[in-house]
Design an enzyme around this catalytic site. Sequence first.
Site, PDB file in Angstrom:
ATOM      1  CG  ASP A 416       7.853  13.071  -6.594  1.00 14.83           C
ATOM      2  OD1 ASP A 416       8.373  12.063  -7.108  1.00 14.83           O
ATOM      3  OD2 ASP A 416       6.762  13.550  -6.985  1.00 14.83           O
ATOM      4  CD  GLU A 453       5.873   9.466 -11.486  1.00 15.97           C
ATOM      5  OE1 GLU A 453       5.034   9.080 -10.659  1.00 15.97           O
ATOM      6  OE2 GLU A 453       6.275  10.656 -11.521  1.00 15.97           O
ATOM      7  CD  GLU A 454       6.913  13.965 -11.129  1.00 15.10           C
ATOM      8  OE1 GLU A 454       5.667  14.044 -11.188  1.00 15.10           O
ATOM      9  OE2 GLU A 454       7.518  13.828 -10.058  1.00 15.10           O
ATOM     10  NE  ARG A 563       3.662   4.001  -3.906  1.00 12.43           N
ATOM     11  CZ  ARG A 563       3.213   5.179  -4.337  1.00 12.43           C
ATOM     12  NH1 ARG A 563       1.898   5.378  -4.553  1.00 12.43           N
ATOM     13  NH2 ARG A 563       4.044   6.175  -4.549  1.00 12.43           N
ATOM     14  NE  ARG A 565       3.968   6.880  -0.568  1.00 14.91           N
ATOM     15  CZ  ARG A 565       2.824   6.262  -0.827  1.00 14.91           C
ATOM     16  NH1 ARG A 565       2.759   4.942  -0.826  1.00 14.91           N
ATOM     17  NH2 ARG A 565       1.741   6.958  -1.086  1.00 14.91           N
ATOM     18  CB  SER A 657     -29.113 -11.078  -6.212  1.00 18.24           C
ATOM     19  OG  SER A 657     -28.579 -11.983  -5.257  1.00 18.24           O
ATOM     20  CG  ASP A 695       4.718 -21.654 -13.251  1.00 19.36           C
ATOM     21  OD1 ASP A 695       5.597 -20.837 -12.915  1.00 19.36           O
ATOM     22  OD2 ASP A 695       4.861 -22.444 -14.201  1.00 19.36           O
ATOM     23  CG  HIS A 718      -6.504  -5.937 -10.645  1.00 22.06           C
ATOM     24  ND1 HIS A 718      -7.392  -6.532  -9.777  1.00 22.06           N
ATOM     25  CD2 HIS A 718      -5.282  -6.448 -10.345  1.00 22.06           C
ATOM     26  CE1 HIS A 718      -6.719  -7.371  -8.983  1.00 22.06           C
ATOM     27  NE2 HIS A 718      -5.448  -7.342  -9.319  1.00 22.06           N
TER      28      HIS A 718
END
Length: 779
Positions: A416, A453-454, A563, A565, A657, A695, A718
């Site tokens: 990483d 990032e870390e 992603r 991996r 409901s 689009d 989201h």
Amino acid sequence: MDCKDTDHRWHLLRHRPCTQRSPEACNLILCSSLRVQEAMAKSRGQLYLWMCLAAALASFLAGFSVGWFIKPVKETTISAHYQQSTKWKLLSEMKAENIKSFLRSFTKLPHLAGTEQNLLLAKEIQMHWKRFGLDSVNLVHYDVLLSYPNETNANYVSIVDEHGTEIFKTSYFEPPPDGYKNVTNIVPPYNAFSPQGIPEGELLYVNYARTEDFFKLEREMGINCTGKIVIARYGKIFRGNKVKNAMLAGAIGIILYSDPADYSAPGVQPYPKGWNLPGTAAQRGNVLNLNGAGDPLTPGYPAKEYTFRLNVEDGVGIPKIPVHPIGYTDAEILLRHLGGPASPDETWKGTLNVAYKIGPGFTGSDTSRKVQMHVHNTNTITRIYNVIGTIRGCVEPDRYVILGGHRDSWVFGGIDPTTGTAVLQEIAQSFGKLLKAGWRPRRTIIFASWDAEEFGLLGSTEWAEENVKVLQERSVAYINSDSSIEGNYTIRIDCTPLLYQLVYKLTKEISSPDDGFESKSLYESWLEKDPSPENKDHPRINKLGSGSDFEAYFQRLGIASGRARYTKNRRTEKYSNYPMYHTIYETFELVENFYDPSFKKQLSVAQLRGALVYELADSTIIPFNIQDYANTLKTYSESIFNLSKKYGQQLTENGVSFDPLFSAVKNFSEAASDFHRRLKQVDLDNPIAVRIVNDQLMLLERAFIDPLGLPGRRFYRHIIFAPSSHNKYAGESFPGIYDAMFDIENRADPHLAWTEVKKHISIAAFTIQAAAGTLREVL
């Protein structure tokens, strides 16, 4: 435009075919034509001038129309065979030996964010990308808040007697592995953004420091954490969530350690003889609770020179209690003499030679002894650098496919992130070879090497914030290129449902690198090793949570993301992550000797990530499948409804409901089916028709974004997916509803709590219904 300035450009443009002229060029032609007509008018009269003007205008309109409507046709009529052969040229250019070479080169020295070595690595990557032939490669900087240990005043944990005398101290650093003993600038184990402090108190063991662990202690065992120093195992959830939970429970400090039960595989020796964690190793990592904010001092805005900054003490997500990580050799000494009750059950016990009593405090002759933490970290605004490279699209240059992964590491970054950095390099190099052979993608491809990032996904988030207006309008997809391996058993995919079918298709085209599957596809080995719990006919695909650089693009901006991996066997290997995670022992040799000696698994990941970028950038129709989204929404809505059933009568009493949610999902499913029916009938030679449906495909993920964000987490916007509130690493579906129902039976005002549930059912139903509306035929 001034017609007097057009002479030279008219000379250059007047011999070009009409289909090659831009609207600006046509304007130049028109202006020059006007000048000619004016000269003629002096001798031939007013009537003739107007006739020429009319002719010139007609010529302009005809040229503009031809240039606009005809030029793209050449691109949209490329045969599927040509696209397939070009894709295989791309994949065949990728070599395991190249990935190995990049990994060896990039992991020779530590490259912590904000250090000179990480800047040198950024410049090296920039130089490579230019050499590969990318159209542009730039360093983009930001000034963000980072956190480092004090170089002259080391962090540690001690046991002190009644006189304050230290009778035990934990290790200051990890012994370096063979071959690295002369390397300098190795940061010792620490938890970034821990505040300074020397708290002293009784020790209390809190298992993994999960929400349910503190519920167990407080509600069932009657143990109060207030004023205590707690010690917790790494694993199960994000370390920042552990710290937040400890703070909420009233702890004055938290010690984190890696128990062999969570970071050692049975029958495997510790490094360097095997890949298990040595007792001297400690996991570094940040302990922020940013919830997508980016730089703690500039939440929502790019950390540039001109940006307003909060005071450090007001920074977003910075913990208020000291935190420090230790190895399990030291942890065993701290835990050995704990008093208090026994662990409530076996799930609270690791595999150290201790009883795993809870505390607080020590037993026997040690009752007067306390634990003292010594944390001296400093926070400082530091410049970081992203590397941004582009390949300009030839048909839709204003549509972007982004491939990004971080470069910074805690020490050498053997897994990483550098297995991801090496893969990103090889993908960029292979695309460069296609460019030099004359190929160019339909859409623009952006390559990104993120910094910091870390420290909280800072580089990627700041770039997203700086370019938010453009990215929202133009981004097709974001593919992440963090670590390419965390195990060596099978491929693992986390992505939006829009990408399911594309991932299935591409894994069927790529050979499996797994032993025993030499003549089979990556899809076949994946399906056999990790079938979906919901549908055994397909392999498992996971929800996107957080913990890597896709977060801002997917959770905040609504850009379709994914992603890939290699991972462990989740059914038999119960340890958390890979044992050497974020330690000094995460080296090139760890990968070469144990995880991927042939580098073929990393090659397969490179081919899959590269193929995803290629298909998304070069397919005439963006290869998203909305019907998979519809099926996923149906599954998730049924799941959250089933979760609510345990509350039975309370649903009825409070008028809760789920019918509006089910109705919206049904409408979305019908809209998705109708859209794909029309999609099959699209005239691929009509660029306007192609643009319209593309689009709609591109913007669908955006339709699930609520500009108000989730409660208390405004940068997670989201409505269908978000990181779990209790574990940042895990993805949660319908997070607003889930969080509203969590522990609802213990809320002070149950009626108000159920009102919040109804609110979030309404928000989800509206969002899905609105998303369905974006799929209707454009009138």
